[in-house]
Scaffold this motif. Sequence first.
Motif, PDB file in Angstrom:
ATOM      1  N   THR A 147      -1.948   5.223  -5.294  1.00 22.58           N
ATOM      2  CA  THR A 147      -0.913   6.008  -4.296  1.00 22.58           C
ATOM      3  C   THR A 147      -1.377   6.941  -3.266  1.00 22.58           C
ATOM      4  O   THR A 147      -1.158   6.821  -2.084  1.00 22.58           O
ATOM      5  CB  THR A 147       0.121   6.700  -5.066  1.00 22.58           C
ATOM      6  N   THR A 148      -2.443   7.834  -3.810  1.00 19.62           N
ATOM      7  CA  THR A 148      -2.875   8.525  -2.958  1.00 19.62           C
ATOM      8  C   THR A 148      -3.832   7.746  -1.606  1.00 19.62           C
ATOM      9  O   THR A 148      -3.735   8.204  -0.542  1.00 19.62           O
ATOM     10  CB  THR A 148      -4.181   9.566  -3.643  1.00 19.62           C
ATOM     11  N   SER A 175      -1.410   6.072   0.637  1.00 21.77           N
ATOM     12  CA  SER A 175      -0.667   7.032   1.322  1.00 21.77           C
ATOM     13  C   SER A 175      -1.592   7.389   2.425  1.00 21.77           C
ATOM     14  O   SER A 175      -1.127   7.757   3.743  1.00 21.77           O
ATOM     15  CB  SER A 175      -0.331   8.281   0.549  1.00 21.77           C
TER      16      SER A 175
END
Length: 79
Positions: free
Chosen positions: A17-18, A21
């Motif tokens: 996710t990081t 993103s």
Amino acid sequence: MDTIKVLVADDHAGFRTTLTSYLRTQPGVEVVGEVTNGQEAVAQALALDPDIVLVDVRMPQTNGIDAAREIKVRRPDAC
């Protein structure tokens, strides 16, 4: 400038996710998919036609090294 299509393969949801993103904030980069194991990485690399596949080495089902090898054989133009 052309858009670079990226597929991210990592079984750690937080890291994935990081990373995605961050990539989505970069001009000229499009995240076309996220997967959680090596088998999905191979399947989605074939289906989504990414320019780059970012692969974690340690993943379930098929590890990242074997997945990368298979992707390179089946999609020689992918990085």
